[in-house]
Design a protein around this motif. Structure first.
Motif, PDB file in Angstrom:
ATOM      1  N   ARG A  59      60.333  15.321  37.126  1.00  0.00           N
ATOM      2  CA  ARG A  59      59.992  16.367  36.157  1.00  0.00           C
ATOM      3  C   ARG A  59      59.620  15.758  34.802  1.00  0.00           C
ATOM      4  O   ARG A  59      58.679  16.221  34.141  1.00  0.00           O
ATOM      5  CB  ARG A  59      61.153  17.330  35.994  1.00  0.00           C
ATOM      6  CG  ARG A  59      60.891  18.375  34.920  1.00  0.00           C
ATOM      7  CD  ARG A  59      61.966  19.420  34.869  1.00  0.00           C
ATOM      8  NE  ARG A  59      61.778  20.332  33.745  1.00  0.00           N
ATOM      9  CZ  ARG A  59      62.319  21.529  33.654  1.00  0.00           C
ATOM     10  NH1 ARG A  59      63.071  21.976  34.630  1.00  0.00           N
ATOM     11  NH2 ARG A  59      62.114  22.288  32.599  1.00  0.00           N
ATOM     12  N   GLN A  60      60.333  14.723  34.398  1.00  0.00           N
ATOM     13  CA  GLN A  60      60.008  14.071  33.127  1.00  0.00           C
ATOM     14  C   GLN A  60      58.655  13.369  33.195  1.00  0.00           C
ATOM     15  O   GLN A  60      57.904  13.349  32.216  1.00  0.00           O
ATOM     16  CB  GLN A  60      61.116  13.078  32.772  1.00  0.00           C
ATOM     17  CG  GLN A  60      62.454  13.753  32.502  1.00  0.00           C
ATOM     18  CD  GLN A  60      63.596  12.762  32.443  1.00  0.00           C
ATOM     19  OE1 GLN A  60      63.666  11.945  31.523  1.00  0.00           O
ATOM     20  NE2 GLN A  60      64.490  12.796  33.421  1.00  0.00           N
ATOM     21  N   HIS A 118      57.671  27.334  32.284  1.00  0.00           N
ATOM     22  CA  HIS A 118      57.940  27.881  30.956  1.00  0.00           C
ATOM     23  C   HIS A 118      57.538  29.355  30.953  1.00  0.00           C
ATOM     24  O   HIS A 118      56.400  29.698  31.280  1.00  0.00           O
ATOM     25  CB  HIS A 118      57.155  27.109  29.889  1.00  0.00           C
ATOM     26  CG  HIS A 118      57.463  27.553  28.487  1.00  0.00           C
ATOM     27  ND1 HIS A 118      58.710  27.396  27.918  1.00  0.00           N
ATOM     28  CD2 HIS A 118      56.678  28.142  27.543  1.00  0.00           C
ATOM     29  CE1 HIS A 118      58.692  27.857  26.686  1.00  0.00           C
ATOM     30  NE2 HIS A 118      57.477  28.324  26.428  1.00  0.00           N
ATOM     31  N   GLU A 158      55.974  15.959  32.721  1.00  0.00           N
ATOM     32  CA  GLU A 158      55.733  16.318  31.330  1.00  0.00           C
ATOM     33  C   GLU A 158      54.698  15.392  30.693  1.00  0.00           C
ATOM     34  O   GLU A 158      53.843  15.824  29.911  1.00  0.00           O
ATOM     35  CB  GLU A 158      57.046  16.278  30.544  1.00  0.00           C
ATOM     36  CG  GLU A 158      58.025  17.379  30.938  1.00  0.00           C
ATOM     37  CD  GLU A 158      59.392  17.229  30.275  1.00  0.00           C
ATOM     38  OE1 GLU A 158      59.648  16.137  29.719  1.00  0.00           O
ATOM     39  OE2 GLU A 158      60.177  18.183  30.317  1.00  0.00           O
ATOM     40  N   LYS A 169      51.294  16.338  32.246  1.00  0.00           N
ATOM     41  CA  LYS A 169      50.811  17.595  31.656  1.00  0.00           C
ATOM     42  C   LYS A 169      50.191  17.335  30.283  1.00  0.00           C
ATOM     43  O   LYS A 169      49.115  17.874  29.963  1.00  0.00           O
ATOM     44  CB  LYS A 169      51.949  18.599  31.526  1.00  0.00           C
ATOM     45  CG  LYS A 169      51.535  19.898  30.829  1.00  0.00           C
ATOM     46  CD  LYS A 169      52.701  20.816  30.591  1.00  0.00           C
ATOM     47  CE  LYS A 169      52.264  22.036  29.787  1.00  0.00           C
ATOM     48  NZ  LYS A 169      51.778  21.700  28.423  1.00  0.00           N
ATOM     49  N   SER A 191      58.790  22.056  39.235  1.00  0.00           N
ATOM     50  CA  SER A 191      59.924  22.623  38.493  1.00  0.00           C
ATOM     51  C   SER A 191      59.638  22.726  37.004  1.00  0.00           C
ATOM     52  O   SER A 191      60.463  23.247  36.247  1.00  0.00           O
ATOM     53  CB  SER A 191      61.178  21.762  38.712  1.00  0.00           C
ATOM     54  OG  SER A 191      61.032  20.489  38.104  1.00  0.00           O
ATOM     55  N   LEU A 192      58.472  22.245  36.584  1.00  0.00           N
ATOM     56  CA  LEU A 192      58.101  22.343  35.173  1.00  0.00           C
ATOM     57  C   LEU A 192      57.564  23.755  34.928  1.00  0.00           C
ATOM     58  O   LEU A 192      56.405  24.075  35.208  1.00  0.00           O
ATOM     59  CB  LEU A 192      57.041  21.288  34.833  1.00  0.00           C
ATOM     60  CG  LEU A 192      56.806  21.015  33.343  1.00  0.00           C
ATOM     61  CD1 LEU A 192      58.083  20.526  32.671  1.00  0.00           C
ATOM     62  CD2 LEU A 192      55.693  19.990  33.163  1.00  0.00           C
TER      63      LEU A 192
END
Length: 506
Positions: free
Chosen positions: A490-491, A27, A494, A497, A24-25
């Protein structure tokens, strides 16, 4: 900035909570992660994974309309293969039904190697089955002579073997907080796991000791060594925006040859139960024995004031009568199911999908007549006193005929056997036990007299509303309860990543 998504290999994937957080990450229509392999052995959880992998094989802003037709019950599952053979085949090749172990090890090794290809920057995630470690599970099996030899104590070794086979630059291992106090042969399990994850080749009996990992917390700036308190591994989901008091262990490992120190999660406030599920359509519970229709259900509630237990509590506190009078005037819900979609008050960007115009999996369970009254009392009590009642607060007539009830009334065990999810707080932990009964997950609204639906539980676990759980309802509850909250995942993604981005610069 990555030119192509970082691969994710997801082991013991369940319905895909961790993987969902990573994929879900996004952009500017760009996925930062791609789940190349998800492995799960349960048939229904695997089917859930398969469907989600299929959904993720499309442009995030151009999902197939047939997916929503399926959610609405207007299209069979098998149509996906016929209409979108390429995307369906890709999903079948990434969501795999495999039982990890010695028998499948070589097969899994080949699959992962083939999928990774030349990728050097990727992440291994997963949580070995944890029921044997859980505090509740251990208390129930304390006298079981086979407990210390349960395979679930040692399935993390399969995780270790995959680490040694593929040497991921980064891994994330999730498990229950019960690991902190679990022992095998009177030795702390957590210390052994920390040692094994630091030196995985040595842990699985290989003589070459060149592979090692530095272990980090996701919520404190510490590298784990023997003298570090392992409670720092515990992540409290409610501190990071999840509307649920869920405390789980996350161990982040970074290969020792890489000169990267990870960031940590940033705290954010979590919404209350009511703000997440309060706008959902009101529904009534079913009646498990005898005729089940709205008239009988409402008559049972209308009869409540005539019962001895109600008269007894009303003498000491007339608020119970006032609450019931309020619903007599306003009316009770008549349906056990609703697909009318309503957005939550908060986190619409996370939960909602502009293409989704129906609510799925919002159907109540059936309860015994006696439990309807217990739920009515418990939810009314919580509305009056702003807390969930203990067994000692229940009228004698409503106490279940159970051998542990007296001990519960004295506060010795299971004193909160009937637990209301309070509207102005985060929920208690959604666990797989929700699949067995709803006593720990009573809706706070007295007019509904029921436990949480699958969709309500899924929202509290932060699954998007377009996330569909396959299988019978019992399995759906089980999948939801065993998952990692995607919003938390999701956090974590991040952080991963950022680690992989910095590795590219080295």
């Amino acid at each position: 900035m990555v030119n192509r998504p970082y691969p994710v290999i997801d082991l013991f994937a369940g319905p895909g909570g961790l993987g969902e957080g990573f994929t879900s990450l996004i952009h500017h229509k760009k996925y930062f992660f791609e789940t190349m392999v998800s492995i799960e052995r349960d048939a229904f959880a695997h089917r859930t994974l398969l469907l989600r992998h299929f959904f993720r094989n499309f442009d995030p802003h151009k999902p197939p309309k047939e997916y929503y037709e399926y959610l609405a019950g207007n299209r069979p599952f098998d149509d996906f293969k016929k209409i979108y053979p390429e995307q369906w085949t890709e999903a079948c090749n990434s969501a795999l039904k495999i039982s990890l172990g010695e028998e499948s090890r070589e097969e899994v090794k080949k699959i992962i190697s083939r999928k990774l290809g030349e990728h050097k920057k990727w992440v291994l995630v997963g949580g070995p089955p944890c029921q044997a470690y859980s505090l509740v599970g251990r208390s129930r099996r304390a006298k079981d002579p086979d407990f210390e030899h349960d395979e679930k104590h040692f399935l993390y070794k399969e995780y270790l073997k995959i680490i040694t086979d593929h040497t991921p630059p980064v891994f994330v291992m999730e498990n229950v907080k019960g690991l902190l106090s679990a022992t095998v042969n009177n030795e702390p399990v957590i210390q052994k796991i920390i040692h094994d994850l630091s030196q995985p080749k040595k842990a699985v009996g290989r003589s070459d000791n060149g592979l090692s990992y530095k272990l980090y917390s996701l919520c404190e700036h510490v590298e784990f060594k023997e003298e570090v308190d392992p409670t720092s591994f515990v992540v409290k989901a409610e501190s990071y925006g999840v509307p649920q008091a869920r405390h789980r262990m996350f161990i982040l490992g970074i290969r020792s040859d890489l000169n990267v120190v990870p960031e940590i999660l940033h705290k954010r406030s979590a919404p209350s139960v009511d703000r997440v599920i309060g706008t959902m359509p009101k529904i009534r519970s079913g009646i498990s024995k005898g005729t089940d229709n709205p008239e009988r259900w409402q008559n049972l509630l209308f009869e409540a004031p005539k019962n001895r237990w109600f008269k007894t509590i009303s003498v000491t506190n007339d608020n119970y009568s006032k609450i019931l009078d309020e619903y007599f005037v306003a009316g009770f819900p008549s349906e056990k199911f609703s697909n009318r979609y309503t957005e939550p008050e908060v986190m619409q960007d996370w939960y909602c999908d502009d293409n989704l115009n129906i609510l799925t999996l919002h159907e109540s369970r059936s309860h015994m007549e006696s439990d309807l009254y217990r739920y009515l009392f418990a939810s009314s009590y919580s509305k009056i006193f702003k807390t969930s009642p203990k067994l000692s607060d229940f009228p004698d007539e409503l106490l279940p005929q159970h051998k542990n009830v007296e001990a519960g009334r004295k506060g010795k065990m299971f004193a909160d056997r009937f637990r209301v999810q309070l509207p102005d707080r985060v929920s208690t932990t959604i666990t797989s036990h929700i699949s067995k009964d709803g006593h720990y997950y009573i809706h706070y609204d007295p007019s509904q007299c029921r436990s949480l639906t699958v969709r309500e539980a899924a929202r509290l676990q932060t699954f998007p509303d377009n996330y569909h759980f396959e299988g019978p309802r019992t399995s759906q509850y089980h999948q939801v309860g065993n998952a990692v909250p995607p919003y938390l995942a999701r956090q974590i993604a991040e952080i991963i990543k950022d680690v992989l981005d910095r590795m590219l610069e080295d």
